[in-house]
Motif scaffolding. Structure first.
Motif, PDB file in Angstrom:
ATOM      1  N   THR A   2       0.808  -1.222   0.000  1.00 49.98           N
ATOM      2  CA  THR A   2       0.000   0.000   0.000  1.00 49.98           C
ATOM      3  C   THR A   2       0.840   1.270   0.000  1.00 49.98           C
ATOM      4  O   THR A   2       0.310   2.354  -0.247  1.00 49.98           O
ATOM      5  N   GLN A   6       1.655   3.015   2.250  1.00 47.79           N
ATOM      6  CA  GLN A   6       1.339   3.801   3.445  1.00 47.79           C
ATOM      7  C   GLN A   6       1.924   3.174   4.702  1.00 47.79           C
ATOM      8  O   GLN A   6       2.214   3.859   5.676  1.00 47.79           O
ATOM      9  N   GLY A  42      -2.548   1.846   8.112  1.00 54.58           N
ATOM     10  CA  GLY A  42      -3.267   3.065   7.778  1.00 54.58           C
ATOM     11  C   GLY A  42      -4.327   3.436   8.801  1.00 54.58           C
ATOM     12  O   GLY A  42      -4.817   4.567   8.809  1.00 54.58           O
ATOM     13  N   LYS A  92      -4.242   2.447  -2.973  1.00 62.69           N
ATOM     14  CA  LYS A  92      -3.095   2.920  -2.207  1.00 62.69           C
ATOM     15  C   LYS A  92      -1.870   2.224  -2.763  1.00 62.69           C
ATOM     16  O   LYS A  92      -1.862   1.000  -2.944  1.00 62.69           O
TER      17      LYS A  92
END
Length: 449
Positions: free
Chosen positions: A254, A256, A263, A357
């Motif tokens: 992702t 992130q 997340g 993402k």
């Protein structure tokens, strides 16, 4: 008869009809290098679906190949979990450390389905309950219990389940009751509904909530960041365990966080994993708190889970991801591709949504006149991309989403090439659908302008 047509004829004679094949004329992949593959008729493709997110580093990666060949050279392809397995211990040590779960232990299986079955067993035993919460539109595997917690009718053969399952909101903002809500309002509404489900639909202790941070088969739908933190606050009040299904979202995909659940700012009680960790070799598993993992009273083994070949591939793959900071690459390349797709979608009314993402993104297709989900347009987009040399996947509750997950080591040039093909394919499908070049307009309206 072509190579592909002949193999398709043989496939249909001996394989089950419910094994879906991609494309109107299915292909056989016979070679691969990096992010590219070749089919049996000599056609080359850039692969943006990587064996359903499984070839995480692409094809023929020297570091992975060499590790597997070194293990093969020992002559030990398999022993069993009845013996000490050095590669298994080494990979478990890395995963336990990376999980963020305190005092973690790891159990290896063969697939995401097996991993989720194991997590459900651990939760049911720990809580002495067969009641489980899951998410609408989710997918957790094809076995009996895993299908039972799958919230997508297209992937469930029976209403029967060994578990008592209740499905939650969280990835369904398209529903009219949530129209116009901000992220915070939606999270609040879903959390209130969770409390209502616990008060009305459950009896006694609930074992766990199992959830994908980003739904894979569900078409890469996802809740707003923070929803699972809000859910966990409620779960903790009742002692309910939280299982994050990281089969598709793990290992930095992702961008992130290293795990999809990062997340949400939450550390789950358990995480399941599979797919990309082996870069094509069979692997799956669960990482959980020690007291959960050690609690089972019966003996257990996994004949092939954690076998020496898969462990060699898993160790090499994970080391490569960490050594090359592929999480950062996923974030950078994903931002380029998702941003480019969103810009193109503004002028292409068949593209109802672009989401994702990192290197996990999707385009949702809708009829430009009615706005209704359009599986035919998704199928047409897959065909258009393949004709232009790009392999992509499909999913979504209504089968109207094309989803993509390129290798985490995708280069700048490959990202630009793939984006260009996707935009050209969207333009071609939009033109064939008579959608014109402006969102929401009919052909007659375009002519009037």
């Amino acid at each position: 008869m072509s190579e592909h047509a002949n193999l398709l004829r043989r496939h249909r004679a001996v394989m089950p009809s419910w094994m879906a094949l991609n494309y109107s004329d299915p292909i056989e992949i016979v070679g691969g290098k990096g992010a590219r593959v070749t089919d049996a008729e000599g056609n080359g493709y850039l692969d943006f679906f990587t064996g359903i997110l499984t070839n995480m580093l692409g094809y023929d990666v020297p570091e992975v190949r060499d590790a597997v060949e070194r293990q093969l050279a020992t002559g030990v392809v398999h022993t069993s979990t009845g013996y000490l397995l050095r590669g298994q211990v080494e990979l478990a040590e890395k995963i336990a450390r990376l999980s963020g779960i305190p005092d973690a232990k790891v159990f290896f299986a063969n697939s995401g389905t097996e991993a989720n079955e194991t997590a459900l067993l651990l939760a049911a035993y720990a809580r002495r309950s067969g009641q489980v919460l899951a998410m609408r539109q989710s997918y957790h595997g094809r076995s009996f219990a895993a299908a039972g917690v799958t919230g997508n009718r297209a992937w469930r053969n029976l209403s029967l389940s060994p578990l008592d399952v209740h499905f939650l909101h969280g990835a369904d903002r398209h529903l009219p009751q949530f129209a116009g809500m901000s992220d915070g309002q939606y999270v609040d509404a879903c959390t209130r509904d969770l409390r209502h489900v616990l008060a009305t639909a459950t009896g006694g202790d609930v074992a766990a909530l199992i959830a994908e941070p980003i739904q894979g088969v569900g078409g890469f739908t996802m809740p707003p960041d923070g929803l699972f933190a809000a859910y966990k606050d409620v779960l903790d009040e009742f002692g309910i365990l939280f299982v994050s299904d990281e089969v598709q979202t793990g290992w930095g995909r992702t961008g992130q966080g290293f795990w999809g659940i990062d997340g949400h700012g939450v550390t789950p009680d358990m995480m399941t994993f599979a797919k990309g960790l082996g870069n094509g070799f069979t692997i799956g598993g669960v990482v959980a708190r020690r007291e959960l993992m050690d609690a089972l009273p019966a003996l257990g083994i996994s004949t092939f889970g954690g076998n020496p070949i898969s462990m060699a591939a898993g160790n090499a793959t994970l080391d490569y991801v960490l050594d090359h900071d592929l999480q950062a690459n996923a974030a950078r390349q994903g931002a380029t591709i998702i941003g480019g797709l969103r810009a193109a979608a503004e002028r292409l009314p068949i593209a109802a949504d672009v989401r994702g993402k990192g290197l996990m993104f999707a385009v949702e297709l809708a009829d430009p006149r009615t706005g209704e989900p359009s599986p035919p347009l998704a199928a047409a987009l897959m065909e258009a991309a393949r004709e232009r040399g790009l392999l992509i996947g499909k999913g979504g509750l209504y089968g109207n989403v094309v989803r993509m997950a390129p290798p985490l080591n995708l280069t700048d040039a490959e990202a630009a090439e793939g984006l260009g093909i996707l935009i050209a394919s969207l333009e071609a499908v939009s033109a064939a659908a008579g959608a014109g070049g402006r969102r929401g307009s009919s052909p007659g309206e375009e002519e009037a302008r």
